[in-house]
Design a protein around this motif. Structure first.
Motif, mmCIF file in Angstrom:
data_model
loop_
_atom_site.group_PDB
_atom_site.id
_atom_site.type_symbol
_atom_site.label_atom_id
_atom_site.label_comp_id
_atom_site.label_asym_id
_atom_site.label_seq_id
_atom_site.Cartn_x
_atom_site.Cartn_y
_atom_site.Cartn_z
ATOM 1 N N THR A 194 0.851 -1.191 0.000
ATOM 2 C CA THR A 194 0.000 0.000 0.000
ATOM 3 C C THR A 194 0.885 1.239 0.000
ATOM 4 O O THR A 194 1.673 1.455 0.912
ATOM 5 C CB THR A 194 -0.923 0.018 1.234
ATOM 6 O OG1 THR A 194 -1.689 -1.191 1.270
ATOM 7 C CG2 THR A 194 -1.872 1.205 1.186
ATOM 8 N N GLU A 223 -2.815 4.861 -2.656
ATOM 9 C CA GLU A 223 -3.802 5.629 -1.902
ATOM 10 C C GLU A 223 -3.458 7.111 -2.020
ATOM 11 O O GLU A 223 -2.322 7.512 -1.762
ATOM 12 C CB GLU A 223 -3.819 5.218 -0.422
ATOM 13 C CG GLU A 223 -4.430 3.861 -0.175
ATOM 14 C CD GLU A 223 -4.713 3.607 1.294
ATOM 15 O OE1 GLU A 223 -4.563 4.562 2.107
ATOM 16 O OE2 GLU A 223 -5.079 2.474 1.636
ATOM 17 N N SER A 244 3.066 11.776 8.693
ATOM 18 C CA SER A 244 2.289 11.340 9.861
ATOM 19 C C SER A 244 1.558 10.027 9.572
ATOM 20 O O SER A 244 1.411 9.182 10.460
ATOM 21 C CB SER A 244 1.296 12.423 10.284
ATOM 22 O OG SER A 244 0.395 12.723 9.235
ATOM 23 N N THR A 245 1.106 9.841 8.334
ATOM 24 C CA THR A 245 0.442 8.581 7.960
ATOM 25 C C THR A 245 1.424 7.420 7.995
ATOM 26 O O THR A 245 1.073 6.310 8.420
ATOM 27 C CB THR A 245 -0.186 8.702 6.557
ATOM 28 O OG1 THR A 245 -1.114 9.788 6.556
ATOM 29 C CG2 THR A 245 -0.915 7.423 6.166
ATOM 30 N N ALA A 255 2.092 6.483 11.596
ATOM 31 C CA ALA A 255 0.981 5.704 12.155
ATOM 32 C C ALA A 255 0.884 4.315 11.524
ATOM 33 O O ALA A 255 0.044 3.506 11.915
ATOM 34 C CB ALA A 255 -0.334 6.451 11.949
ATOM 35 N N LYS A 256 1.752 4.049 10.528
ATOM 36 C CA LYS A 256 1.800 2.756 9.833
ATOM 37 C C LYS A 256 0.471 2.397 9.178
ATOM 38 O O LYS A 256 0.062 1.247 9.146
ATOM 39 C CB LYS A 256 2.261 1.645 10.785
ATOM 40 C CG LYS A 256 3.665 1.874 11.324
ATOM 41 C CD LYS A 256 4.161 0.716 12.181
ATOM 42 C CE LYS A 256 5.598 0.975 12.637
ATOM 43 N NZ LYS A 256 6.134 -0.124 13.468
ATOM 44 N N LYS A 257 -0.192 3.425 8.632
ATOM 45 C CA LYS A 257 -1.446 3.206 7.919
ATOM 46 C C LYS A 257 -1.212 2.843 6.460
ATOM 47 O O LYS A 257 -2.118 2.389 5.776
ATOM 48 C CB LYS A 257 -2.331 4.443 8.021
ATOM 49 C CG LYS A 257 -2.819 4.727 9.446
ATOM 50 C CD LYS A 257 -3.714 5.953 9.496
ATOM 51 C CE LYS A 257 -4.201 6.211 10.913
ATOM 52 N NZ LYS A 257 -5.054 7.437 10.989
ATOM 53 N N VAL A 258 0.008 3.091 5.969
ATOM 54 C CA VAL A 258 0.422 2.670 4.635
ATOM 55 C C VAL A 258 1.810 2.047 4.742
ATOM 56 O O VAL A 258 2.525 2.270 5.717
ATOM 57 C CB VAL A 258 0.442 3.844 3.628
ATOM 58 C CG1 VAL A 258 -0.964 4.377 3.385
ATOM 59 C CG2 VAL A 258 1.368 4.954 4.101
ATOM 60 N N ASP A 259 2.177 1.285 3.720
ATOM 61 C CA ASP A 259 3.483 0.614 3.738
ATOM 62 C C ASP A 259 4.606 1.526 3.253
ATOM 63 O O ASP A 259 5.763 1.352 3.644
ATOM 64 C CB ASP A 259 3.444 -0.635 2.849
ATOM 65 C CG ASP A 259 2.426 -1.649 3.332
ATOM 66 O OD1 ASP A 259 2.369 -1.886 4.562
ATOM 67 O OD2 ASP A 259 1.687 -2.196 2.489
ATOM 68 N N SER A 314 10.785 -0.622 8.658
ATOM 69 C CA SER A 314 9.825 -1.331 7.818
ATOM 70 C C SER A 314 10.425 -2.607 7.238
ATOM 71 O O SER A 314 11.559 -2.598 6.752
ATOM 72 C CB SER A 314 9.365 -0.432 6.671
ATOM 73 O OG SER A 314 8.653 -1.185 5.702
#
Length: 265
Positions: free
Chosen positions: A37, A78, A87-88, A91-95, A224
């Protein structure tokens, strides 16, 4: 009684082992997922933009897809505002994120970067009829447009007495420049020159050589598990000529040599 206790102990031990195995399997599948992602801001021509059909295209998009193909991954993009990407990622909302993100020491404190995939720099843009602004000195005391969260915004802060106006995207601040609401804009040189040459920014010009030397990297959350794979993909497309082919397609010139790590970052 001892037999009952022994059976309970064996049962608890078996359950513990089962939980451990499931946990390891889940962890393995999470870090070895075939889908990556990736966040991007589709307002940065020619690196990423939505075409008339609403599909993403651009240098970064082609590059990310080529990297994924080289290491047998699938990319799910995305769309995000540029100033929200770090910030995203935290928060690990995307790879990962790819959107002309300059590798800087400050950003390295919160995210990790791949090896550089693009050599870039900042430039000053003014209206085509402007003869007053020629360099950094003549920007002093002027109204300068920049994109929020960009290195252009950081650079503008170093100009004495400048009035800095921030915008969410390039199209917004270039329109303000065309309307005469600001005197100049500081932004990525390659994106600006591309847009001017292709008629997207009629009435504007770039007035000076590069103000800075920068390198773009693909950003990931800290530590990551995908970073090594992304770097492997970059190395493969650099070696097999795919990178050169994509660069020529979008910039109609030969790509510069890229270092394995960004200098001074």
């Amino acid at each position: 009684m001892r037999r009952i206790l022994l059976k309970w102990q064996q049962l608890i031990l078996s359950l513990g082992c089962l939980i451990l195995i499931v946990s390891c399997q889940n962890s393995y599948s999470a870090t070895n997922s075939s889908v990556l992602t990736v966040a991007t801001d589709p307002t940065f021509i020619p690196f990423e933009i939505k075409n008339a059909e609403g599909n993403l295209e651009g240098f970064d998009i082609d590059l990310m897809n080529a990297i994924a193909k080289a290491v047998k991954l699938t990319v799910k993009f995305e769309s995000l505002p540029f100033d929200g990407m770090i910030s995203t990622l935290q928060a690990k909302k995307v790879d990962a994120a790819i959107s002309g993100i300059t590798i800087t020491p400050e950003r390295r404190q919160t995210v990790d970067f791949s090896r550089p995939y693009f050599k870039a720099g900042l430039a000053i843009t003014v209206r085509a009829d402007n003869q007053d602004i020629q360099d950094i000195k003549t920007l002093q005391g002027r109204k300068i447009a920049v994109q929020i969260g960009s290195t252009g915004a950081d650079f503008a802060k170093t100009i004495p007495n400048a009035e800095i106006r921030t915008f969410n995207s390039g199209p917004d601040f270039f329109q303000d420049l065309l309307n005469g609401n600001v005197d100049a804009a500081i932004s990525d040189a390659f994106a600006t020159i591309y847009a001017i040459n292709n008629g997207k920014l009629k009435g504007l010009k770039v007035v000076t050589n590069l103000l800075t030397e920068e390198y773009y990297g693909i950003a990931t959350p800290k530590n990551s598990p995908h970073l090594d794979v992304i770097n492997q993909g970059i190395a493969k497309i650099l070696a097999n000529g795919t990178y050169k082919q994509i660069y020529r397609q979008w910039f109609n010139t030969e790509p510069p040599n890229l270092p394995e790590s960004a200098p001074h970052s």
